[in-house]
Enzyme design. Structure first.
Site, PDB file in Angstrom:
ATOM      1  N   GLU A 131      -7.291   2.266   0.928  1.00  0.00           N
ATOM      2  CA  GLU A 131      -8.483   2.535   0.443  1.00  0.00           C
ATOM      3  C   GLU A 131      -8.439   2.931  -1.153  1.00  0.00           C
ATOM      4  O   GLU A 131      -8.885   2.461  -2.241  1.00  0.00           O
ATOM      5  CB  GLU A 131      -9.705   3.137   1.147  1.00  0.00           C
ATOM      6  CG  GLU A 131      -9.924   2.628   2.536  1.00  0.00           C
ATOM      7  CD  GLU A 131     -10.261   1.058   2.491  1.00  0.00           C
ATOM      8  OE1 GLU A 131     -10.995   0.575   1.292  1.00  0.00           O
ATOM      9  OE2 GLU A 131     -10.134   0.484   3.358  1.00  0.00           O
ATOM     10  N   HIS A 134      -7.065   0.217  -3.494  1.00  0.00           N
ATOM     11  CA  HIS A 134      -8.240  -0.630  -3.946  1.00  0.00           C
ATOM     12  C   HIS A 134      -8.655   0.003  -5.047  1.00  0.00           C
ATOM     13  O   HIS A 134      -8.954  -0.560  -6.249  1.00  0.00           O
ATOM     14  CB  HIS A 134      -8.959  -0.698  -2.924  1.00  0.00           C
ATOM     15  CG  HIS A 134      -8.840  -1.850  -1.801  1.00  0.00           C
ATOM     16  ND1 HIS A 134      -8.438  -3.209  -2.169  1.00  0.00           N
ATOM     17  CD2 HIS A 134      -8.602  -1.958  -0.508  1.00  0.00           C
ATOM     18  CE1 HIS A 134      -8.024  -3.767  -1.420  1.00  0.00           C
ATOM     19  NE2 HIS A 134      -8.309  -3.298  -0.246  1.00  0.00           N
TER      20      HIS A 134
END
Length: 319
Positions: A131, A134
């Site tokens: 995450e 990202h």
């Protein structure tokens, strides 16, 4: 590149709004839709992250309320050279996670209680590293804004059914045009989500493995999450399918195939790529993240115990 992609997606979303507006009210409806789309683009840029977190009733946590989970994110962010994001917990039995935010300085990560319950320390670290990748690649702006706008376009397509077929309005296409708008607008919105190349997941997997220091942590986590995601339903995600592409594994039931209409690459393909990366890596590009005190405590996740009771034996090599 990401900024150009975001601009192109927003432009396409605006065209969709205008097209549905034209079906509802002719040229006047098209101009009104243009104004609404411009306002939504502006609003989404500044507020879409808060909207998505609110959809899933995410609860923000800190070092006191979730020390180990928060500590994982803190150490990984340091490894990645990123500002500390806000950290959230989603009360959902389905193991999953996502990131959101318009830039690294205004980012947030969220993990479900199901994920924190069922994964080991290393696997949680692998997921959160993905995450953070990202965030580092600024995928979160595109993902979050696309989610909110795609949902709005689908609603506007349904709106056309009630107000677009009336003879008294300025609809130049009649009832047939309304039916086309109802079908095409949601489909086009879904295709825009898929147009956000699924290769970004492979890129985030690779960078996430570098951040946490071990590709096998993430590959193990992906297998566990994929095995549970289609068995344990996520009602919030089912109500908001436009947000499905934000999660590390598709949270919707029935999305298993790596085909044109999938928002995620096939999980096994991702695992194979990570295992290949692990074989190629003699050492991680960053030091593996390890807890200072490798003992899970009942306060690690608010009111959950992070997956086991006090009498349950520790799990994972970190214990």
């Amino acid at each position: 590149m990401n900024l150009m992609r975001t601009a192109m997606l927003l432009a396409f979303m605006t065209v969709l709004f205008m097209a549905v507006g034209y079906v509802i009210g002719g040229r006047g409806g098209m101009m009104i839709a243009l104004v609404i789309a411009a306002g939504m683009n502006f609003f989404s840029y500044w507020n879409s992250d808060r909207m998505v977190l609110r959809m899933y009733r995410a609860q923000e946590v800190d070092e006191r309320s979730a020390p180990e989970y928060y500590g994982i994110v803190r150490d990984l962010a340091k490894n990645a050279g990123l500002p500390m994001p806000r950290v959230y917990v989603i009360d959902s039995p389905q193991p999953n996670a996502f990131a959101t935010g318009r830039n690294p300085e205004n980012a947030a990560v969220a993990a479900s209680t199901g994920l924190l319950h069922s994964l080991s320390y290393e696997e949680v670290a692998g997921v959160m590293a993905h995450e953070l990748a990202h965030i580092q690649y600024r995928d979160t702006l595109t993902m979050t804004m696309t989610a909110t706008l795609a949902g709005a376009i689908s609603m506007l397509g349904n709106f056309a059914f009630f107000f677009g077929g009336n003879r008294e309005n300025n609809n130049p296409l009649g009832f047939i045009g309304v039916l086309i708008a109802m079908i095409v607008a949601p489909l086009a919105a879904a295709l825009v989500q898929m147009a956000i190349s699924r290769t970004r997941e492979y890129s985030a997997d690779r960078r996430g493995a570098e951040i946490c220091g071990n590709p096998l942590w993430l590959s193990s986590a992906l297998r566990k999450i994929a095995g549970a995601a289609h068995v344990v339903h996520n009602p919030d995600a089912e109500r908001n399918p436009a947000t499905a592409h934000m999660f590390i594994i598709n949270p919707l039931s029935g999305e298993r195939m790596d085909n044109l209409f999938s928002t995620h690459p096939n999980t096994e393909n991702r695992v194979v790529a990570l295992e290949r990366m692990a074989r190629e890596m003699s050492t991680g590009s960053t030091a593996p993240v390890r807890p200072d005190n490798a003992v899970r405590k009942s306060r690690s996740v608010p009111r959950t115990g992070w997956g086991r009771g006090g009498s349950e034996p520790p799990k994972g090599p970190w214990s």
